[in-house]
Scaffold this motif. Structure first.
Motif, short mmCIF file in Angstrom:
data_model
loop_
_atom_site.label_atom_id
_atom_site.label_comp_id
_atom_site.label_asym_id
_atom_site.label_seq_id
_atom_site.Cartn_x
_atom_site.Cartn_y
_atom_site.Cartn_z
N VAL A 203 0.91 -1.25 -0.08
CA VAL A 203 -0.06 -0.05 -0.10
C VAL A 203 1.14 1.23 -0.18
O VAL A 203 1.80 1.33 0.54
CB VAL A 203 -0.98 0.11 1.29
CG1 VAL A 203 -2.14 -0.92 0.82
CG2 VAL A 203 -0.38 -0.02 2.45
N ASP A 207 -3.55 5.23 -0.88
CA ASP A 207 -4.51 4.06 -0.45
C ASP A 207 -4.84 4.08 1.03
O ASP A 207 -6.09 3.50 1.39
CB ASP A 207 -3.79 2.63 -0.43
CG ASP A 207 -3.29 2.48 -1.91
OD1 ASP A 207 -3.96 2.38 -2.59
OD2 ASP A 207 -2.04 1.87 -2.09
N SER A 210 -8.73 3.12 3.11
CA SER A 210 -9.14 2.20 2.13
C SER A 210 -9.58 0.92 2.77
O SER A 210 -8.99 0.42 4.03
CB SER A 210 -8.42 1.74 1.04
OG SER A 210 -8.10 2.96 0.23
N ARG A 218 -10.25 -4.24 -3.17
CA ARG A 218 -10.91 -3.30 -2.30
C ARG A 218 -12.48 -3.44 -2.34
O ARG A 218 -13.10 -4.16 -3.18
CB ARG A 218 -10.83 -2.06 -3.27
CG ARG A 218 -9.42 -1.48 -3.19
CD ARG A 218 -9.32 -0.33 -4.35
NE ARG A 218 -7.94 0.44 -4.37
CZ ARG A 218 -7.49 1.14 -3.43
NH1 ARG A 218 -8.17 1.63 -2.49
NH2 ARG A 218 -6.05 1.42 -3.56
#
Ligand SMILES: NC(=O)c1ccc[n+]([C@@H]2O[C@H](COP(=O)([O-])OP(=O)(O)OC[C@H]3O[C@@H](n4cnc5c(N)ncnc54)[C@H](OP(=O)(O)O)[C@@H]3O)[C@@H](O)[C@H]2O)c1
Length: 221
Positions: A203, A207, A210, A218
């Motif tokens: 990540v 990101d 999230s 996701r």
């Protein structure tokens, strides 16, 4: 790599300790009893005593990790609570136990952890797809679902508060064969944690905020 795992006596938390130690990381991990601390120490990690549902216990974390700079922090501790099927009102004590562990715990921990992060750190909360409102197709365990929806909100606020300092994400670990997931679950803890470690390693700051599945997908809120 310097790693902190909160709630690592067994299940996914202990598997995070095992895999990060096997990868050569320095690991600090918490448990709320001697047996859990011993299992952490057996992996060559540093055990700390912590009950996330106890304000005094959590307030002691800051001095216990004073001087540490963690690259990765995983808030894993969680409880399921009553296994309800429909609109069964939880007792006040069940409500408090689940919400104090799954929501108030992270709200107490995050401000303390923020003081002990390395530049560019990654912070993950173990949430659940059961907390997703958009993906909701069942009412089972509605107290647990409410707690995981709430901790997703908490994680989002933490991502905004720590912008530029850390990448903060929620995880769905999959349906995993642990004490909580049961023996009929889809995947083993090794697979779940290996996937989450890969996500944590990949990540980027963009990101932050999230919601990820263990396999990198996701998820909808
Ligand atoms: N397994 C699944 O299929 C699944 C799916 C979605 C999400 N999750 C989430 O993933 C996380 C880990 O789940 P798991 O399957 O490993 O569960 P587990 O086998 O039931 O283990 C739960 C862990 O949380 C700790 N814990 C509970 N209450 C605590 C407290 N007040 N203070 C400190 N530690 C506490 C437990 O410690 P003790 O040994 O002291 O009780 C244990 O280490 C949880 O947040 C869970 O909601 C799991």
């Amino acid at each position: 790599m310097n790693i902190l795992i909160i709630g690592a006596s067994r299940g996914l938390g202990l598997e995070f300790v095992r895999q990060y130690r096997a990868a050569g990381a320095r690991v600090t991990a918490t448990a709320r009893d001697d047996a859990g601390q011993a299992r952490i120490a057996e992996q060559g990690a540093k055990p700390l005593r912590l009950d996330v549902a106890d304000a005094a216990s959590v307030s002691g974390l800051a001095w216990q990790v004073d001087g540490e700079r963690f690259d990765v922090v995983v808030i894993n501790a969680g409880v399921y609570g009553p296994g309800t099927a429909g609109l069964e009102t939880p007792t006040a004590s069940d409500f408090d136990a689940v919400m104090h562990t799954n929501v108030l715990g992270p709200m107490r921990l995050l401000p303390q952890i923020a003081e002990a992060l390395a530049p560019g750190a990654r912070v993950a909360v173990l949430s659940s797809k059961m907390g997703s409102i958009g993906l909701r197709a069942s009412t089972s365990g509605w107290l647990y679902r409410a707690s995981k929806a709430a901790v997703n909100s908490v994680m989002k606020d933490a991502s905004l508060a720590l912008a530029g300092q850390a990448t903060v994400i929620s995880f769905h670990p999959g349906w995993v064969r642990t004490d909580m997931g049961g023996s009929g679950a889809d995947i083993d803890a090794t697979t779940s944690v290996a996937g989450m470690r890969t996500v944590l390693a990949s990540v980027k700051p963009v990101d932050t905020g999230s919601f990820f599945s263990y396999d990198g997908q996701r998820l909808a809120w």
